[in-house]
Write a protein that holds these residues in place. Structure first.
Motif, PDB file in Angstrom:
ATOM      1  N   GLY A 100     140.951  61.501 140.399  1.00  0.00           N
ATOM      2  CA  GLY A 100     140.827  62.504 139.131  1.00  0.00           C
ATOM      3  C   GLY A 100     139.626  61.990 138.193  1.00  0.00           C
ATOM      4  N   GLY A 101     139.005  61.174 138.958  1.00  0.00           N
ATOM      5  CA  GLY A 101     137.563  60.728 138.269  1.00  0.00           C
ATOM      6  C   GLY A 101     137.544  59.426 137.017  1.00  0.00           C
ATOM      7  N   ARG A 102     138.804  59.396 137.254  1.00  0.00           N
ATOM      8  CA  ARG A 102     138.769  58.034 136.260  1.00  0.00           C
ATOM      9  C   ARG A 102     138.396  57.098 136.900  1.00  0.00           C
ATOM     10  NH1 ARG A 102     143.056  56.756 132.504  1.00  0.00           N
ATOM     11  NH2 ARG A 102     143.900  53.840 132.418  1.00  0.00           N
ATOM     12  N   ASP A 103     138.430  57.217 137.849  1.00  0.00           N
ATOM     13  CA  ASP A 103     137.943  55.634 138.596  1.00  0.00           C
ATOM     14  C   ASP A 103     136.686  55.728 139.747  1.00  0.00           C
ATOM     15  OD1 ASP A 103     139.081  53.589 136.945  1.00  0.00           O
ATOM     16  OD2 ASP A 103     140.965  53.711 137.651  1.00  0.00           O
ATOM     17  N   GLY A 104     136.801  55.003 140.617  1.00  0.00           N
ATOM     18  CA  GLY A 104     135.679  55.114 141.537  1.00  0.00           C
ATOM     19  C   GLY A 104     133.880  54.945 140.962  1.00  0.00           C
ATOM     20  N   ARG A 105     133.301  55.182 139.974  1.00  0.00           N
ATOM     21  CA  ARG A 105     132.483  54.906 138.898  1.00  0.00           C
ATOM     22  C   ARG A 105     132.145  53.888 139.658  1.00  0.00           C
ATOM     23  NH1 ARG A 105     132.136  59.800 135.616  1.00  0.00           N
ATOM     24  NH2 ARG A 105     133.822  60.809 136.016  1.00  0.00           N
ATOM     25  N   VAL A 106     130.162  54.026 138.747  1.00  0.00           N
ATOM     26  CA  VAL A 106     129.267  52.879 139.472  1.00  0.00           C
ATOM     27  C   VAL A 106     128.357  53.637 137.824  1.00  0.00           C
ATOM     28  CG1 VAL A 106     127.255  52.280 140.799  1.00  0.00           C
ATOM     29  CG2 VAL A 106     129.583  53.574 142.058  1.00  0.00           C
ATOM     30  N   SER A 107     127.815  52.986 137.693  1.00  0.00           N
ATOM     31  CA  SER A 107     127.192  52.545 136.602  1.00  0.00           C
ATOM     32  C   SER A 107     126.106  52.364 136.680  1.00  0.00           C
ATOM     33  CB  SER A 107     128.081  51.400 135.147  1.00  0.00           C
ATOM     34  OG  SER A 107     129.024  52.120 134.982  1.00  0.00           O
ATOM     35  N   ILE A 108     124.301  52.712 136.073  1.00  0.00           N
ATOM     36  CA  ILE A 108     123.664  52.444 136.175  1.00  0.00           C
ATOM     37  C   ILE A 108     122.984  52.459 134.674  1.00  0.00           C
ATOM     38  CG2 ILE A 108     123.481  54.048 137.040  1.00  0.00           C
ATOM     39  CD1 ILE A 108     120.390  53.517 137.905  1.00  0.00           C
ATOM     40  N   GLU A 109     122.651  51.058 134.103  1.00  0.00           N
ATOM     41  CA  GLU A 109     122.192  51.294 132.652  1.00  0.00           C
ATOM     42  C   GLU A 109     120.646  52.146 132.493  1.00  0.00           C
ATOM     43  OE1 GLU A 109     121.389  48.130 129.433  1.00  0.00           O
ATOM     44  OE2 GLU A 109     122.807  47.801 131.435  1.00  0.00           O
ATOM     45  N   VAL A 110     119.868  51.962 131.372  1.00  0.00           N
ATOM     46  CA  VAL A 110     119.119  52.961 130.758  1.00  0.00           C
ATOM     47  C   VAL A 110     118.165  52.342 130.653  1.00  0.00           C
ATOM     48  CG1 VAL A 110     119.348  54.733 129.751  1.00  0.00           C
ATOM     49  CG2 VAL A 110     119.354  52.948 128.966  1.00  0.00           C
ATOM     50  N   ASP A 111     116.532  51.682 130.386  1.00  0.00           N
ATOM     51  CA  ASP A 111     115.456  51.281 130.347  1.00  0.00           C
ATOM     52  C   ASP A 111     116.052  50.421 128.872  1.00  0.00           C
ATOM     53  OD1 ASP A 111     113.681  49.760 129.895  1.00  0.00           O
ATOM     54  OD2 ASP A 111     112.012  51.101 130.941  1.00  0.00           O
ATOM     55  N   PRO A 112     116.376  48.593 129.048  1.00  0.00           N
ATOM     56  CA  PRO A 112     116.998  48.252 128.178  1.00  0.00           C
ATOM     57  C   PRO A 112     115.535  48.059 127.290  1.00  0.00           C
ATOM     58  CG  PRO A 112     116.327  46.794 129.994  1.00  0.00           C
ATOM     59  CD  PRO A 112     116.327  48.255 130.385  1.00  0.00           C
ATOM     60  N   ARG A 113     115.085  48.466 127.191  1.00  0.00           N
ATOM     61  CA  ARG A 113     113.438  48.516 126.509  1.00  0.00           C
ATOM     62  C   ARG A 113     113.783  50.170 125.592  1.00  0.00           C
ATOM     63  NH1 ARG A 113     108.953  48.031 130.991  1.00  0.00           N
ATOM     64  NH2 ARG A 113     109.921  49.797 131.081  1.00  0.00           N
ATOM     65  N   LEU A 114     114.331  50.486 125.686  1.00  0.00           N
ATOM     66  CA  LEU A 114     114.419  51.895 125.175  1.00  0.00           C
ATOM     67  C   LEU A 114     115.696  51.696 123.848  1.00  0.00           C
ATOM     68  CD1 LEU A 114     114.672  54.940 127.636  1.00  0.00           C
ATOM     69  CD2 LEU A 114     112.475  53.225 126.604  1.00  0.00           C
ATOM     70  N   ALA A 115     116.326  50.729 123.984  1.00  0.00           N
ATOM     71  CA  ALA A 115     117.677  50.570 123.472  1.00  0.00           C
ATOM     72  C   ALA A 115     117.457  50.484 121.843  1.00  0.00           C
ATOM     73  CB  ALA A 115     118.201  49.000 123.317  1.00  0.00           C
ATOM     74  N   HIS A 116     116.928  50.529 121.541  1.00  0.00           N
ATOM     75  CA  HIS A 116     116.490  51.034 119.815  1.00  0.00           C
ATOM     76  C   HIS A 116     115.684  52.083 119.844  1.00  0.00           C
ATOM     77  CE1 HIS A 116     117.533  47.277 119.109  1.00  0.00           C
ATOM     78  NE2 HIS A 116     117.084  46.383 119.716  1.00  0.00           N
ATOM     79  N   ASN A 117     115.357  52.807 120.466  1.00  0.00           N
ATOM     80  CA  ASN A 117     114.495  53.939 120.026  1.00  0.00           C
ATOM     81  C   ASN A 117     116.281  55.362 121.184  1.00  0.00           C
ATOM     82  OD1 ASN A 117     113.784  56.839 121.195  1.00  0.00           O
ATOM     83  ND2 ASN A 117     111.750  55.457 120.881  1.00  0.00           N
ATOM     84  N   THR A 118     116.535  55.807 119.678  1.00  0.00           N
ATOM     85  CA  THR A 118     117.202  57.077 120.341  1.00  0.00           C
ATOM     86  C   THR A 118     116.940  58.117 121.164  1.00  0.00           C
ATOM     87  OG1 THR A 118     118.671  56.733 118.070  1.00  0.00           O
ATOM     88  CG2 THR A 118     119.095  58.666 119.489  1.00  0.00           C
ATOM     89  N   ALA A 119     115.828  58.837 121.087  1.00  0.00           N
ATOM     90  CA  ALA A 119     115.310  60.149 121.582  1.00  0.00           C
ATOM     91  C   ALA A 119     115.072  59.583 122.932  1.00  0.00           C
ATOM     92  CB  ALA A 119     114.375  60.261 121.220  1.00  0.00           C
ATOM     93  N   ALA A 120     113.930  58.618 123.355  1.00  0.00           N
ATOM     94  CA  ALA A 120     113.792  57.674 124.631  1.00  0.00           C
ATOM     95  C   ALA A 120     115.161  57.409 125.156  1.00  0.00           C
ATOM     96  CB  ALA A 120     113.096  56.835 124.430  1.00  0.00           C
ATOM     97  N   THR A 121     115.953  57.197 124.773  1.00  0.00           N
ATOM     98  CA  THR A 121     117.172  57.290 125.422  1.00  0.00           C
ATOM     99  C   THR A 121     118.181  57.808 125.958  1.00  0.00           C
ATOM    100  OG1 THR A 121     117.985  54.846 123.690  1.00  0.00           O
ATOM    101  CG2 THR A 121     120.065  55.608 125.187  1.00  0.00           C
ATOM    102  N   VAL A 122     118.398  58.726 125.470  1.00  0.00           N
ATOM    103  CA  VAL A 122     119.167  60.412 125.618  1.00  0.00           C
ATOM    104  C   VAL A 122     118.226  60.821 126.752  1.00  0.00           C
ATOM    105  CG1 VAL A 122     119.177  62.896 125.036  1.00  0.00           C
ATOM    106  CG2 VAL A 122     119.620  60.294 122.945  1.00  0.00           C
ATOM    107  N   ALA A 123     117.319  60.517 126.594  1.00  0.00           N
ATOM    108  CA  ALA A 123     115.685  61.949 127.755  1.00  0.00           C
ATOM    109  C   ALA A 123     115.873  60.616 129.000  1.00  0.00           C
ATOM    110  CB  ALA A 123     113.773  61.326 127.367  1.00  0.00           C
ATOM    111  N   GLU A 124     116.163  59.411 129.116  1.00  0.00           N
ATOM    112  CA  GLU A 124     115.651  58.348 130.476  1.00  0.00           C
ATOM    113  C   GLU A 124     117.362  58.213 131.174  1.00  0.00           C
ATOM    114  OE1 GLU A 124     115.684  54.438 132.803  1.00  0.00           O
ATOM    115  OE2 GLU A 124     114.436  56.195 131.709  1.00  0.00           O
ATOM    116  N   ALA A 125     119.073  58.692 129.947  1.00  0.00           N
ATOM    117  CA  ALA A 125     119.935  59.494 130.040  1.00  0.00           C
ATOM    118  C   ALA A 125     120.753  60.620 131.321  1.00  0.00           C
ATOM    119  CB  ALA A 125     121.076  58.796 129.197  1.00  0.00           C
ATOM    120  N   LYS A 126     119.399  61.549 130.648  1.00  0.00           N
ATOM    121  CA  LYS A 126     119.185  62.539 131.001  1.00  0.00           C
ATOM    122  C   LYS A 126     118.646  62.529 133.047  1.00  0.00           C
ATOM    123  CE  LYS A 126     117.915  65.913 128.858  1.00  0.00           C
ATOM    124  NZ  LYS A 126     117.248  66.375 127.659  1.00  0.00           N
TER     125      LYS A 126
END
Length: 372
Positions: A100-126
């Protein structure tokens, strides 16, 4: 061979693999882990991709095509990594459907250079969610100060998130608050909460590595007695915090609206010190509603000789608090250590990402069509 992995799953621990490569996908090896070793998810990070792509196995044709099109290195890396994650999501899709969506997941990370930039992190996640375009993707966002509002915003848009690089108990509580805030905003928008999932990746082994180094420098029997205790204590108290939050009125209101709890995920579970059992951060962190993401060596060690004796977390909170208090009495500042580890964690991922860009750029140049 034991049934340790089966027993671990039965105790409520979801087993995820902390590794991915194109060769692992195309060879069928990933599928075998699902079928034979109870693996139900995959996590990636910049260091994992750097290692996989630098090894080159399976990436030659795509790199050549990208070079032919003269694609820039940043776009090339994103096309390569999202292709791997998309294909891995397809391999894990049956697990996703069955749970039911609980598992079977694969994670991918936003560009770590954006770690201290909220707006850029949101844009990258989208952007990552759009590029992968699979319902069983988790977008990894680091639990930095700037990452917290990004988590809330991304969750509020209905994008599932793996919060990474959590070291401190205070930051973990802030992460859980950010998740609930995102769900509340999503509910206000009329989104279906049951389709939103999240895990909170609490890093384990690095805590022992840093604190043991400081204990060893003291050279006393009292200090030696505390070696290898900090990481487990920290993680166990994190689970206590999780239990407190899911029992709260705030969470119960969200649960009644269909929300999924944000499961604690034990990350960095490969044992660094050969003096410790190589399954330490698996067998001693067994609790229901958790995830343990393991490097392949840790997965194999657990399968071979891990001893799963039941819940090893609940009922340990008093001793865990005493262990952390004892470290403070010796002059080891918990706050200083976890702040350092967060800083170093971001830097390590930034370095791996930069190395990945550098090595990929070299390949693109080597394969580029000659002028004339």
């Amino acid at each position: 061979m034991t049934d340790a992995l089966k027993r671990l799953s039965e105790e409520g621990v979801a087993i995820w693999l902390d590794d991915l490569s194109r060769r692992r996908i195309t060879s069928g090896a990933l599928g075998e882990l699902l079928d034979q070793q109870h693996v139900v998810g995959v996590t990636t990070n910049p260091a994992i991709f750097q290692k996989a792509i630098s090894a080159g196995d399976g990436y030659e044709q795509q790199l050549a095509d990208l070079a032919e099109r003269r694609v820039g290195v940043e776009e090339a890396v994103r096309m390569i990594t999202t292709a791997d994650v998309r294909d891995a999501c397809d391999v894990l899709r049956p697990v996703y459907e069955a749970t039911g969506g609980r598992d079977g997941r694969v994670s991918i990370e936003v560009d770590p250079r954006l770690a201290h930039n909220t707006a850029a992190t949101v844009a990258e996640a989208k952007q990552l969610a759009w590029l992968v375009e699979r319902p069983n993707t988790l977008i990894k966002i680091p639990a930095t100060r700037a990452g917290l509002p990004a988590i809330t915003e991304v969750i509020s848009r209905g994008i599932s998130v793996n919060v990474t690089l959590i070291f401190s108990l205070q930051r973990y509580r802030e992460v859980m608050d950010a998740y609930m805030s995102g769900l509340e905003q999503a509910r206000a928008k009329g989104l279906e909460l049951s389709s939103i999932h999240s895990v909170a990746s609490f890093f384990v082994s690095r805590v022992d590595t840093e604190i043991d180094k400081r204990l060893d420098a003291m050279g006393t029997e009292e200090a030696a007695a505390l070696r290898g205790r900090a990481a487990l204590a920290n993680a166990r108290l994190a689970y206590q915090a999780y239990e407190e939050v899911v029992a709260s009125d705030r969470w119960q209101a969200l649960a009644q609206a269909g929300a999924n709890a944000q499961r604690p995920l034990w990350a960095s579970t490969g044992v660094k010190d050969p003096a410790y059992p190589d399954t330490l951060y698996v067998t001693e962190l067994v609790a229901p509603h958790t995830v343990n993401t393991m490097p392949e060596a840790t997965l194999e060690a657990t399968e071979d000789h891990g001893e799963i004796t039941g819940d090893t977390v609940r009922g340990t909170y008093g001793q865990a608090r005493a262990d952390l208090d004892a470290l403070e009495k010796l002059g080891i500042s918990y706050d200083e250590v976890v702040e350092l580890l967060e800083k170093e964690g971001v830097e390590k991922f930034e370095t791996a990402w930069t190395d990945l860009l550098t090595s990929t750029e070299a390949e693109l140049k080597r394969l580029a069509p000659r002028e004339g």
